[in-house]
Design an enzyme around this catalytic site. Structure first.
Site, mmCIF file in Angstrom:
data_model
loop_
_atom_site.group_PDB
_atom_site.id
_atom_site.type_symbol
_atom_site.label_atom_id
_atom_site.label_comp_id
_atom_site.label_asym_id
_atom_site.label_seq_id
_atom_site.Cartn_x
_atom_site.Cartn_y
_atom_site.Cartn_z
ATOM 1 C CD GLN A 137 -5.941 5.680 4.551
ATOM 2 O OE1 GLN A 137 -5.737 5.979 5.729
ATOM 3 N NE2 GLN A 137 -6.760 6.372 3.781
ATOM 4 N N GLY A 138 -2.502 2.311 2.800
ATOM 5 C CA GLY A 138 -1.206 2.743 2.295
ATOM 6 C C GLY A 138 -1.332 3.922 1.346
ATOM 7 C CE1 TYR A 139 -5.744 5.271 0.141
ATOM 8 C CE2 TYR A 139 -6.355 7.582 0.388
ATOM 9 C CZ TYR A 139 -6.678 6.294 0.013
ATOM 10 O OH TYR A 139 -7.930 6.030 -0.468
ATOM 11 C CB SER A 140 1.065 9.161 4.032
ATOM 12 O OG SER A 140 -0.196 9.672 4.336
ATOM 13 C CB SER A 172 -3.055 3.599 11.201
ATOM 14 O OG SER A 172 -2.883 4.977 11.351
ATOM 15 C CD GLU A 255 -8.761 8.392 6.257
ATOM 16 O OE1 GLU A 255 -8.592 8.280 5.024
ATOM 17 O OE2 GLU A 255 -7.841 8.418 7.082
ATOM 18 C CD GLU A 380 -3.306 23.603 8.777
ATOM 19 O OE1 GLU A 380 -3.279 22.351 8.693
ATOM 20 O OE2 GLU A 380 -3.230 24.204 9.863
#
Ligand code: FAD
Lengths: 397, 379
Positions: A137-140, A172, A255, A380
Site C-alpha cells: 500500500q503506497g499511501y504515506s 509495509s 483496512e 487521534e
C-alpha cells in the site's frame, strides 16, 4: 462452544463445510498462530513454511474460500454473508489458520470490486484470491502522514503512460510485494483532495526501489519506497483521474475494520486467565488485586468489543449503515489490543523480557502492538473522524 | 441470535419512548420532587403504563399480561432511562413478576399476577441488609411458628417499599448468615403487626424504604418457591432487574450524551462553538465508542435472559458492570462539558448524574459485577 441454530439451508451448508474442512485442513494448520511468522502471505517470491501451508492455501483457493464472499468469476466463493459466517465459525471450531493473509484481500479487493473496471477486476482479483500476487500500500509519504491528502508523489501522463516520481514511506512489505496500489497526484493545480488518483503498478517496473526500515520490535516489515520515472500504463488507473481520494477513503474503512478486529497476539480470547495461572499459580492473581482488576476490566471491554463487532455485522446484514463505524472499531480494537499486550507483559513478569528466539515472542508482540494505533490512521485521527462525521461537531478552527 | 432488534421490538421501543416522553418526562420527576409527592411517582402514569402493556411485560397472557419478554422489558427500561421516568416498573413489573411468575404457587400467581399486569398492585422486594449488595448474606430470620413462620430482622434499599401493597422478604430459614443455602422468600403484608416501614428519599428522587420486622407472623402458604432454596430464584429475578437497570443506564447515558452534543454545537466561547475544540471532540468521540460497547452488552444480556441461556447470569453481570461505568462517564462528562450550567439544579443534567449513581449502585455496582464476571471467566 455453543452449537449454533441454523435454518435448513444453512444447516446443510454447515454440514458440508464441516466435512470438507475435516477432510482437507492439514493437522499442522489447526493450531493457533504463534505470531506473525506463521502467516502465509503468498506472492511470486513466497517460500512456503511447510507443505501443509501450501496445500491448505491451494485447497482453500480452489474453492474460492480465501475470499468467501467475492463473486466466483473473480476467484471468490460466491457465498452469502450468512454462509461466510458459517465458514468462519467452522474454521474457528477446528482452530484452522487463515490460509492467506493479504493486503489484496483486505484492502485492494474491496476497492477494486467497487471502483475497478471489468478488465481490472479480471486481471487482479483472481491472482489475489489464489495468493499469487502480493500487494503493498503506497499511501504515506515523508511529508504526508495523518494529513495524507497533502501527498506529493506525482504522476504525469505522457502518451499511454503515467510517469511516476516521488517517494512513499512506511510501506509495509514493499520489499516483498509484487505490486503496489499507490496514491499519486495527477493534477497539481486542483484543490488537494481532488488532484489525487489511484494507480496500480508492478514493483518490478524500472525505477522502483525500496529501502527497509527496522521497527522497535526488531522486525523490518516496512520500507521507504522510491519512484524514479516509473512508467505505468494508463489503463492501470482505477476509477477516474482525480477520484483517488474517494477510493482511498473507501479502502481505508476496510483496512480499519481489519486492523480493529485483528488479534495481533495470535491467541484465543480467554487466555489472559490462563497466562495468569501459569505465571502466578492457581488463584495467584487474586493476591495481586490491582493487576487482577486490570485483567477483569480488560476482559469486560474485550468481550464488549467482540459483541460490538458481532452487532455491527448483524446491523450491516439487516441493511443498517456501518461506514463511519469503522473508525470506532479501529480505535477501540487497537487500543484494547495494546492494553492486552501491556497486561500480558505484566503477567509474564521478567519471563516476558526475553529477546532471542522464541523467548522474544512476547516482548516483540508487545512492541509490534504499539503500531496498531498508528498504522491505518492514528487513534487521534479516528477520534477526529468520529467527532466530525458521526457526531457532526463543527470543524476545529 | 442476531444482536439487532426485530420489527416488533422496534415498535415496542418507539412506543415506549413516545409514551414516556409525553407522559413521564424529566419535568415530571422535577415536579414530584419539588412537591414532595407522598407516593413518589404518578399513579396515573403507572396506570397508563399498564394500559400500554408495560406493567405486564413479563406476565403470561393467561394472567392478563402481555408476555412481551425480557428484550421488551429492557426496551421499556431504556425509555425509562432516557426520560428518567419515576415508576414502580423495576420493582413490580420486573422483580416481583419474575419471582411470582417463576416461583409462585398457582394460588399466588392467580392472586398476584393479574393485578401486577393491571398496574393495581405494587410489590417490593426486601433483599439487601447492608449498604453493599450481597444477596446471599441474609441475617433476617424466619423461625417456624404455628403453621407458619415468625420473621425478624432489618432490610434496606427496598425499592417502592413505602407504598407497596405486598412485600417479598428474603429471610433465613436455616444456616449461618452468609450460607447460600437456607434462604426462603416470603410474601409479607406491610400492614401486619411488627412491620415498620420508613420511607427514605434518595439522591435520585426515588424512594427506597428501610424495613424493620419484629416477630412478623406469616402463613406457610406465604412462602414463594422452595423452602431453604430461595437463592436461585432470587438471583434469577435480580439478574432480570440488573439487565433492566443496565438498559435504563444505557438510556440515561445516551440521552445525557445527546444533551451534551447539543450544547457542544450551540455554546460559543472564543468566538466559536465549543464543540470545535479538539480536546472536547476527542472526549465526545471516546464516549460515543463507549456507548456503542454498552449497547452491545445490554442487548446481549437481554437476549440471553429471554432465551434462558445458561450464561445469562454472566451476561447480566457483564452488562451491569460495563453500563454502570459508561453511564458514570457519560453523565460526569456531561456535567463537565456543560460548565457552570451543568452544576445548576435548573438544568436536567444533574438528574442524569444522580440517577446513574443510584442505578449503578442498585443490585450490585460495577465492582460487584466485575467480580462476578471474573468468577465466570475463572480469573
Ligand atoms: C507498522 C506500520 C505499518 C504501516 N504500513 C503502512 C503501509 O503499508 N502503507 C502506508 O501508506 N502507510 C503505512 N503506515 C503509515 C501510517 O499510516 C502512518 O504512520 C500514520 O498515518 C501516521 O502518520 P505519521 O507517521 O506521519 O504521523 P503524523 O501524522 O506526523 O502524526 C504524529 C502525531 O500527531 C498526531 N496528529 C496528527 N494530526 C493530528 C490531528 N489533526 N489532530 C490530532 N492529532 C494529530 C497523530 O495522531 C500522531 O500522534 C504504517 C505505519 C506503521 C507504524
Amino acid at each position: 462452544m455453543e452449537e449454533p441454530v441454523d435454518d435448513a439451508g444453512l444447516a446443510a451448508f454447515r454440514a458440508e463445510v464441516r466435512a470438507w474442512l475435516a477432510a482437507n485442513c492439514p493437522d499442522e494448520m489447526r493450531a493457533p498462530l504463534r505470531g506473525d511468522q506463521d502467516l502465509c502471505w503468498g506472492g511470486r517470491r513466497w517460500v512456503f513454511a511447510s507443505d501443509a501451508q501450501r496445500i491448505w492455501l491451494e485447497r482453500m483457493a480452489a474453492r474460492g474460500w480465501t475470499v468467501p464472499e467475492w463473486p466466483k468469476a473473480y476467484g471468490g466463493g460466491g457465498l452469502s454473508r450468512a454462509e461466510a459466517g458459517v465458514l468462519a465459525a467452522e474454521m474457528r471450531r477446528i482452530r484452522a489458520r487463515p490460509p492467506l493473509s493479504s493486503f489484496g484481500i483486505w484492502m485492494l479487493g474491496p476497492a477494486l470490486l467497487k471502483y475497478g473496471s471489468e478488465a481490472q477486476k479480471r486481471a487482479h482479483l483472481p491472482p489475489i484470491a489464489r495468493g499469487e500476487i502480493r500487494w503493498c500500500q503506497g499511501y504515506s509519504e515523508p511529508g504526508a502522514g495523518s494529513d495524507l491528502a497533502s501527498l506529493r508523489t506525482s504522476a504525469v501522463l505522457e502518451g499511454d503512460h503515467y510517469v511516476v516520481n516521488g517517494s512513499k514511506v512506511w510501506t509495509s512489505y514493499a520489499d516483498k510485494a509484487d505490486w503496489i496500489f499507490c496514491l499519486v497526484r495527477t493534477d497539481p493545480a486542483a484543490p488537494k483532495h481532488q488532484g489525487i488518483s489511484f494507480l496500480l503498478f508492478d514493483m518490478e517496473s524500472e525505477g522502483v526501489s525500496t529501502s527497509p526500515i527496522q521497527l522497535i520490535s526488531g522486525a523490518s516489515p516496512f520500507c521507504q519506497t522510491f519512484f524514479d520515472n516509473v512508467r505505468v500504463p494508463r489503463e492501470n488507473l482505477v476509477g477516474a483521474p482525480g477520484q483517488g481520494w474517494e477510493i482511498a477513503k473507501y479502502l481505508l474503512t476496510h483496512e480499519r475494520e481489519m486492523i480493529g478486529g485483528m488479534d495481533f497476539s495470535g491467541e484465543g480470547r480467554d487466555s489472559l486467565a490462563q497466562l495468569a495461572k501459569k505465571a502466578l499459580g492457581e488463584g495467584g492473581l487474586r493476591a495481586e488485586p490491582l493487576l487482577c482488576a486490570r485483567v477483569v476490566a480488560h476482559e469486560i471491554d474485550a468481550i464488549a468489543f467482540g459483541l460490538t463487532m458481532e452487532r455491527v455485522k448483524d446491523e450491516a446484514r439487516a441493511g443498517e449503515g456501518v461506514g463511519a463505524l469503522s473508525s470506532m472499531l479501529k480505535y477501540v480494537g487497537t487500543e484494547l489490543n495494546k492494553q492486552r499486550n501491556e497486561i500480558r507483559m505484566s503477567l509474564g513478569g521478567t519471563d516476558a523480557l526475553g529477546w532471542e528466539g522464541r523467548e522474544g515472542d512476547q516482548a516483540r508482540a508487545w512492541l509490534r502492538s504499539r503500531a496498531n494505533s498508528i498504522e491505518g490512521g492514528t487513534s487521534e485521527i479516528q477520534l477526529n473522524i468520529i467527532a466530525r462525521q458521526v457526531l457532526r461537531l463543527p470543524a476545529a478552527g | 441470535m442476531a444482536l439487532v432488534l426485530t420489527e416488533e421490538q422496534r415498535m415496542i421501543r418507539s412506543s415506549a419512548e413516545g409514551f414516556l416522553a409525553a407522559h413521564g418526562p424529566v419535568s415530571q420527576l422535577r415536579h414530584l420532587r419539588d412537591s414532595r409527592d407522598p407516593t413518589g411517582f404518578s399513579t396515573g402514569l403507572w396506570r397508563g403504563m399498564a394500559e400500554m402493556g408495560f406493567a405486564g411485560v413479563l406476565v403470561p397472557k393467561a394472567h392478563g399480561g402481555t408476555a412481551l419478554g425480557m428484550v421488551a422489558a429492557g426496551l421499556v427500561s431504556e425509555a425509562i432511562g432516557r426520560n428518567l421516568t419515576l415508576s414502580p416498573f423495576l420493582g413490580t413489573a420486573v422483580l416481583a413478576a419474575t419471582l411470582v411468575g417463576r416461583g409462585g404457587s398457582a394460588e399466588q400467581q392467580k392472586a398476584l399476577l393479574p393485578p401486577i399486569a393491571a398496574g393495581t398492585a405494587i410489590l417490593a422486594l426486601a433483599c439487601d441488609e447492608a449498604p453493599r449488595h450481597a444477596p446471599a448474606h441474609i441475617a433476617t430470620r424466619a423461625e417456624p411458628s404455628g403453621n407458619g413462620f415468625r420473621i425478624s430482622g432489618a432490610k434496606t434499599h427496598v425499592l417502592d417499599g413505602h407504598v407497596a401493597d405486598r412485600l417479598i422478604v428474603a429471610a433465613r430459614t436455616r444456616g449461618c448468615d452468609c450460607d447460600p443455602d437456607g434462604i426462603t422468600l416470603f410474601l409479607v403484608d406491610p400492614k401486619a403487626p411488627g412491620v415498620e416501614v420508613r420511607r427514605r428519599p434518595m439522591v435520585d428522587s426515588r424512594n427506597a424504604a428501610e424495613l424493620r420486622l419484629e416477630g412478623v407472623q406469616v402463613d406457610g402458604a406465604d412462602v414463594i418457591g422452595e423452602l431453604h432454596a430461595g437463592l436461585p430464584l432470587l438471583e434469577a429475578a435480580l439478574d432480570a432487574a440488573r439487565a433492566c437497570l443496565a438498559a435504563e443506564m444505557l438510556g440515561a447515558a445516551a440521552r445525557s450524551f445527546e444533551i451534551t452534543l447539543d450544547y457542544l454545537q450551540t455554546r460559543e466561547q472564543f468566538g466559536r462553538p465549543i464543540g470545535s475544540f479538539q480536546a472536547l471532540q476527542h472526549r465526545a468521540a471516546h464516549l460515543f465508542c463507549e456507548l456503542e460497547l454498552a449497547r452491545s452488552v445490554v442487548i446481549r444480556a437481554l437476549r440471553a435472559l429471554e432465551a434462558g441461556e445458561d450464561r445469562a447470569p454472566f451476561y447480566a453481570s457483564l452488562a451491569k458492570a460495563k453500563t454502570g461505568e459508561v453511564a458514570r462517564l457519560a453523565t460526569s462528562e456531561g456535567v463537565q462539558m456543560l460548565g457552570g450550567i451543568g452544576m445548576t439544579d435548573d438544568h436536567d443534567m444533574g438528574f442524569f448524574l444522580k440517577r446513574a449513581r443510584a442505578a449503578g449502585e442498585t443490585f450490585g455496582d460495577s465492582a460487584f459485577h466485575g467480580a462476578r464476571v471474573a468468577q465466570f471467566l475463572n480469573i
